[in-house]
Design a protein around this motif. Structure first.
Motif, short mmCIF file in Angstrom:
data_model
loop_
_atom_site.label_atom_id
_atom_site.label_comp_id
_atom_site.label_asym_id
_atom_site.label_seq_id
_atom_site.Cartn_x
_atom_site.Cartn_y
_atom_site.Cartn_z
N PHE A 89 0.83 -1.20 0.00
CA PHE A 89 0.00 0.00 0.00
C PHE A 89 0.87 1.26 0.00
N GLN A 90 1.94 1.25 0.76
CA GLN A 90 2.87 2.39 0.76
C GLN A 90 3.44 2.61 -0.63
N LEU A 91 3.85 1.53 -1.29
CA LEU A 91 4.39 1.65 -2.64
C LEU A 91 3.32 2.13 -3.62
N GLU A 92 2.11 1.65 -3.44
CA GLU A 92 1.01 2.10 -4.28
C GLU A 92 0.83 3.61 -4.16
N ARG A 93 0.83 4.11 -2.94
CA ARG A 93 0.68 5.56 -2.72
C ARG A 93 1.87 6.34 -3.25
N MET A 94 3.07 5.79 -3.09
CA MET A 94 4.26 6.45 -3.63
C MET A 94 4.14 6.60 -5.14
N GLY A 95 3.67 5.54 -5.79
CA GLY A 95 3.47 5.61 -7.23
C GLY A 95 2.40 6.61 -7.60
#
Length: 131
Positions: A89-95
């Motif tokens: 989820f963190q990576l999703e938001r970063m993207g």
């Protein structure tokens, strides 16, 4: 140690993960055939999904990172592995937000969690439904 065998902790399949096999099975209507299919599909598909996340981070491709991390997150949600879900989820938001400066560090954490999940799923797959 003093408990009957059927009351022993069920950690042989996921000693380093937070997979709750009873909860997963319950969420699938107590259908062990569906659980087996989910485990096999996850083992077949998720390594490629994780590779897509890794490649998006390596290429600094925020759009692909958003989509591939979201896809991986949804694929593992049934297993209830909070850390892996949170890292995806963190990576999703970063993207989504095009803020990739911490993506390598989060990816490292995600990869470690996913290896543990893959190990637990592989053990389940080899052992069958004796959870």
């Amino acid at each position: 140690y003093g408990r009957p065998a059927d009351q022993q902790p069920r950690s042989t399949y996921s000693p380093k993960t937070d997979i709750n096999w009873e909860k997963v099975t319950c969420s699938l209507g107590n259908d062990t055939n569906r659980l087996k299919a989910l485990v096999e599909a996850t083992l077949d598909e998720c390594p490629g999904m994780l590779e897509s996340v890794r490649q998006a981070v390596a290429d600094a491709d925020s759009g692909r990172l958003h989509l591939s991390a979201q896809t991986l997150k949804e694929a593992i949600r049934y297993f209830g592995c909070k850390n892996a879900f949170d890292y995806a989820f963190q990576l999703e938001r970063m993207g989504r937000d095009s803020l990739l400066d911490q993506s390598h560090a989060v990816l490292t954490l995600l990869k470690a969690e996913m290896e543990q999940i893959f190990d637990a799923l592989s053990a389940y797959s080899k052992q069958g439904d004796q959870i």
